[in-house]
Scaffold this motif. Structure first.
Motif, PDB file in Angstrom:
ATOM      1  N   HIS A  75      -2.931  22.834   5.144  1.00 18.40           N
ATOM      2  CA  HIS A  75      -1.808  22.781   4.213  1.00 18.40           C
ATOM      3  C   HIS A  75      -0.813  21.682   4.582  1.00 18.40           C
ATOM      4  CE1 HIS A  75      -2.655  27.245   3.100  1.00 18.40           C
ATOM      5  NE2 HIS A  75      -3.321  26.403   2.323  1.00 18.40           N
ATOM      6  N   ILE A  76      -0.583  21.479   5.885  1.00 20.55           N
ATOM      7  CA  ILE A  76       0.322  20.406   6.304  1.00 20.55           C
ATOM      8  C   ILE A  76      -0.263  19.049   5.925  1.00 20.55           C
ATOM      9  CG2 ILE A  76       1.394  19.239   8.268  1.00 20.55           C
ATOM     10  CD1 ILE A  76       1.564  21.930   9.669  1.00 20.55           C
ATOM     11  N   ALA A 128      -0.253  14.305   2.443  1.00 17.66           N
ATOM     12  CA  ALA A 128      -1.039  13.430   1.560  1.00 17.66           C
ATOM     13  C   ALA A 128      -0.406  13.321   0.180  1.00 17.66           C
ATOM     14  CB  ALA A 128      -2.470  13.953   1.449  1.00 17.66           C
ATOM     15  N   ILE A 129       0.007  14.453  -0.382  1.00 23.08           N
ATOM     16  CA  ILE A 129       0.605  14.446  -1.717  1.00 23.08           C
ATOM     17  C   ILE A 129       1.908  13.663  -1.735  1.00 23.08           C
ATOM     18  CG2 ILE A 129       1.822  15.908  -3.387  1.00 23.08           C
ATOM     19  CD1 ILE A 129      -0.338  17.944  -3.096  1.00 23.08           C
ATOM     20  N   LYS A 130       2.740  13.889  -0.719  1.00 27.24           N
ATOM     21  CA  LYS A 130       4.053  13.256  -0.674  1.00 27.24           C
ATOM     22  C   LYS A 130       3.993  11.766  -0.339  1.00 27.24           C
ATOM     23  CE  LYS A 130       6.693  16.784  -1.628  1.00 27.24           C
ATOM     24  NZ  LYS A 130       7.591  16.781  -2.809  1.00 27.24           N
ATOM     25  N   THR A 131       2.879  11.324   0.188  1.00 25.56           N
ATOM     26  CA  THR A 131       2.762   9.911   0.577  1.00 25.56           C
ATOM     27  C   THR A 131       1.822   9.119  -0.333  1.00 25.56           C
ATOM     28  OG1 THR A 131       1.011  10.450   2.181  1.00 25.56           O
ATOM     29  CG2 THR A 131       3.284  10.399   2.994  1.00 25.56           C
ATOM     30  N   GLY A 158      -1.385  10.180  -1.409  1.00 32.40           N
ATOM     31  CA  GLY A 158      -2.801  10.375  -1.139  1.00 32.40           C
ATOM     32  C   GLY A 158      -3.535  11.108  -2.244  1.00 32.40           C
ATOM     33  N   PRO A 159      -4.849  10.986  -2.283  1.00 33.71           N
ATOM     34  CA  PRO A 159      -5.673  11.616  -3.336  1.00 33.71           C
ATOM     35  C   PRO A 159      -6.071  13.041  -2.970  1.00 33.71           C
ATOM     36  CG  PRO A 159      -7.040  10.242  -1.958  1.00 33.71           C
ATOM     37  CD  PRO A 159      -5.647  10.123  -1.401  1.00 33.71           C
ATOM     38  N   THR A 160      -5.175  13.992  -3.128  1.00 39.01           N
ATOM     39  CA  THR A 160      -5.498  15.363  -2.769  1.00 39.01           C
ATOM     40  C   THR A 160      -4.672  16.332  -3.590  1.00 39.01           C
ATOM     41  OG1 THR A 160      -5.760  16.885  -0.898  1.00 39.01           O
ATOM     42  CG2 THR A 160      -3.758  15.555  -0.955  1.00 39.01           C
ATOM     43  N   THR A 161      -4.937  17.610  -3.444  1.00 38.84           N
ATOM     44  CA  THR A 161      -4.150  18.646  -4.104  1.00 38.84           C
ATOM     45  C   THR A 161      -3.633  19.595  -3.034  1.00 38.84           C
ATOM     46  OG1 THR A 161      -6.147  19.996  -4.431  1.00 38.84           O
ATOM     47  CG2 THR A 161      -5.470  18.556  -6.240  1.00 38.84           C
ATOM     48  N   TYR A 162      -2.536  20.297  -3.348  1.00 36.04           N
ATOM     49  CA  TYR A 162      -1.930  21.217  -2.399  1.00 36.04           C
ATOM     50  C   TYR A 162      -2.292  22.645  -2.791  1.00 36.04           C
ATOM     51  CZ  TYR A 162       1.649  23.609   0.359  1.00 36.04           C
ATOM     52  OH  TYR A 162       2.296  24.428   1.240  1.00 36.04           O
ATOM     53  N   THR A 163      -2.897  23.385  -1.856  1.00 33.45           N
ATOM     54  CA  THR A 163      -3.359  24.745  -2.162  1.00 33.45           C
ATOM     55  C   THR A 163      -2.488  25.823  -1.518  1.00 33.45           C
ATOM     56  OG1 THR A 163      -4.880  24.701  -0.254  1.00 33.45           O
ATOM     57  CG2 THR A 163      -5.750  23.971  -2.388  1.00 33.45           C
ATOM     58  N   GLY A 164      -1.426  25.399  -0.816  1.00 30.41           N
ATOM     59  CA  GLY A 164      -0.552  26.366  -0.176  1.00 30.41           C
ATOM     60  C   GLY A 164       0.549  26.855  -1.102  1.00 30.41           C
ATOM     61  N   GLN A 165       1.463  27.677  -0.552  1.00 32.72           N
ATOM     62  CA  GLN A 165       2.585  28.183  -1.322  1.00 32.72           C
ATOM     63  C   GLN A 165       3.652  27.105  -1.472  1.00 32.72           C
ATOM     64  OE1 GLN A 165       3.266  31.615   1.432  1.00 32.72           O
ATOM     65  NE2 GLN A 165       3.248  32.856  -0.426  1.00 32.72           N
ATOM     66  N   GLU A 166       4.586  27.340  -2.404  1.00 31.44           N
ATOM     67  CA  GLU A 166       5.731  26.456  -2.512  1.00 31.44           C
ATOM     68  C   GLU A 166       6.522  26.535  -1.212  1.00 31.44           C
ATOM     69  OE1 GLU A 166       6.599  24.346  -4.859  1.00 31.44           O
ATOM     70  OE2 GLU A 166       4.828  24.810  -6.054  1.00 31.44           O
ATOM     71  N   MET A 167       7.187  25.444  -0.851  1.00 30.18           N
ATOM     72  CA  MET A 167       7.851  25.355   0.440  1.00 30.18           C
ATOM     73  C   MET A 167       8.847  26.496   0.667  1.00 30.18           C
ATOM     74  SD  MET A 167       7.652  23.409   3.099  1.00 30.18           S
ATOM     75  CE  MET A 167       6.778  22.029   2.369  1.00 30.18           C
ATOM     76  N   LYS A 168       9.692  26.765  -0.296  1.00 27.46           N
ATOM     77  CA  LYS A 168      10.711  27.806  -0.130  1.00 27.46           C
ATOM     78  C   LYS A 168      10.083  29.186  -0.022  1.00 27.46           C
ATOM     79  CE  LYS A 168      15.266  29.142  -1.811  1.00 27.46           C
ATOM     80  NZ  LYS A 168      16.348  28.825  -2.774  1.00 27.46           N
ATOM     81  N   GLU A 169       9.089  29.433  -0.846  1.00 26.66           N
ATOM     82  CA  GLU A 169       8.401  30.729  -0.830  1.00 26.66           C
ATOM     83  C   GLU A 169       7.667  30.943   0.496  1.00 26.66           C
ATOM     84  OE1 GLU A 169       4.817  33.065  -3.278  1.00 26.66           O
ATOM     85  OE2 GLU A 169       5.485  31.064  -3.895  1.00 26.66           O
ATOM     86  N   ALA A 170       7.034  29.901   0.997  1.00 29.05           N
ATOM     87  CA  ALA A 170       6.251  30.016   2.222  1.00 29.05           C
ATOM     88  C   ALA A 170       7.112  30.341   3.439  1.00 29.05           C
ATOM     89  CB  ALA A 170       5.481  28.723   2.464  1.00 29.05           C
ATOM     90  N   HIS A 171       8.392  29.943   3.412  1.00 25.64           N
ATOM     91  CA  HIS A 171       9.262  30.136   4.575  1.00 25.64           C
ATOM     92  C   HIS A 171      10.328  31.216   4.352  1.00 25.64           C
ATOM     93  CE1 HIS A 171       7.558  26.068   5.073  1.00 25.64           C
ATOM     94  NE2 HIS A 171       7.582  26.353   6.360  1.00 25.64           N
ATOM     95  N   LYS A 215       0.830  -1.198   0.000  1.00 28.73           N
ATOM     96  CA  LYS A 215       0.000   0.000   0.000  1.00 28.73           C
ATOM     97  C   LYS A 215       0.863   1.246   0.000  1.00 28.73           C
ATOM     98  CE  LYS A 215      -3.851  -2.095   2.567  1.00 28.73           C
ATOM     99  NZ  LYS A 215      -4.701  -1.990   3.776  1.00 28.73           N
ATOM    100  N   THR A 216       0.274   2.363  -0.391  1.00 29.23           N
ATOM    101  CA  THR A 216       0.986   3.632  -0.338  1.00 29.23           C
ATOM    102  C   THR A 216       1.233   3.998   1.121  1.00 29.23           C
ATOM    103  OG1 THR A 216      -1.035   4.970  -0.232  1.00 29.23           O
ATOM    104  CG2 THR A 216      -0.175   4.429  -2.434  1.00 29.23           C
ATOM    105  N   LEU A 217       2.205   4.860   1.343  1.00 31.96           N
ATOM    106  CA  LEU A 217       2.474   5.307   2.708  1.00 31.96           C
ATOM    107  C   LEU A 217       1.249   6.012   3.279  1.00 31.96           C
ATOM    108  CD1 LEU A 217       4.279   5.790   5.114  1.00 31.96           C
ATOM    109  CD2 LEU A 217       5.301   7.738   3.919  1.00 31.96           C
ATOM    110  N   TYR A 218       0.533   6.733   2.436  1.00 25.56           N
ATOM    111  CA  TYR A 218      -0.694   7.419   2.860  1.00 25.56           C
ATOM    112  C   TYR A 218      -1.683   6.425   3.463  1.00 25.56           C
ATOM    113  CZ  TYR A 218      -4.972  10.270   2.422  1.00 25.56           C
ATOM    114  OH  TYR A 218      -6.146  10.961   2.670  1.00 25.56           O
TER     115      TYR A 218
END
Length: 223
Positions: A150-151, A156-159, A161-174, A86-89
């Protein structure tokens, strides 16, 4: 043996060596899902350090895959059962499992002054007109809810999971937050404590920690 025959033998040996190396590399790369060898190693070190601090005690989840022991993967007479990994998710418990991880984790990091998630006392640097502006984040109910969303989406995306990411890019957000390695380490420690509390098996812990570690270069600005 003539020159042509010798050349053919050498070519065959070279191709066999390359194929063998490729197979070996693929096995190693498939073990984790971070895609970052250094991140995988840091996750290994985090797990080993935690085990050492606990005196090497077994929490009952070692050697399990998604809470299943190797014994559970075999049928009568020790014949392996046919199963699809199974997926990690899914192994983390799907949406409910990820939400539980995020809820506990955010409570921990917001309460930990070493993490300084709210960026208290941090001011924006650089040469922009905003230099010296406070970077403090307001931990209101609305902001915390958005952060959790967002977390959860990121995990979910990295593991798988069936979802989309609506936050900023990691570098931009921090950007401009001046997050240090020490603060990042403290946040990873909080995540490890959460995974232990929720009794997530070691294999799944290691994979998720490796994914988080792979974002270090995008998040940390001060070494």
């Amino acid at each position: 043996m003539d020159k042509n025959s010798l050349r053919q033998v050498l070519i065959v040996l070279a191709l066999a060596t390359i194929a063998g190396c490729a197979r070996h590399e693929k096995v190693n790369d498939d073990f984790f899902t971070s895609g970052n060898r250094e991140a995988d190693q840091r996750a290994e070190q985090r797990m080993a350090k935690d085990a050492q601090l606990k005196g090497g005690e077994d929490d009952g989840t070692r050697g399990k895959i998604g809470g299943v022991t190797s014994k559970d993967l075999t049928g009568p007479n020790g014949v392996p059962k046919a199963s699809e990994k199974k997926t990690l998710y899914d192994r983390l418990g799907g949406k409910d499992g990820v939400d539980a991880i995020v809820d506990d984790f955010t409570t921990r990091v917001l309460a930990d002054p070493t993490v300084n998630w709210e960026r208290k006392g941090v001011k924006q640097g650089g040469l922009s007109i905003r230099r010296g502006k406070s970077m403090e984040w307001n931990a209101s109910d609305e902001n915390v809810a958005g952060m959790k969303q967002h977390i959860a989406q990121f995990i979910a995306i990295k593991t798988g999971g069936p979802t989309t990411y609506t936050g900023q890019e990691m570098k931009e957000a921090h950007a401009g937050m001046h997050i240090t390695n020490t603060e990042f380490d403290a946040a990873v420690g909080s995540l490890k404590a959460t995974l232990d509390k929720l009794q997530i098996p070691n294999d799944e812990q290691k994979e998720l920690l490796a994914i988080v570690e792979s974002t270090r270069t995008q998040v940390v600005e001060e070494r």
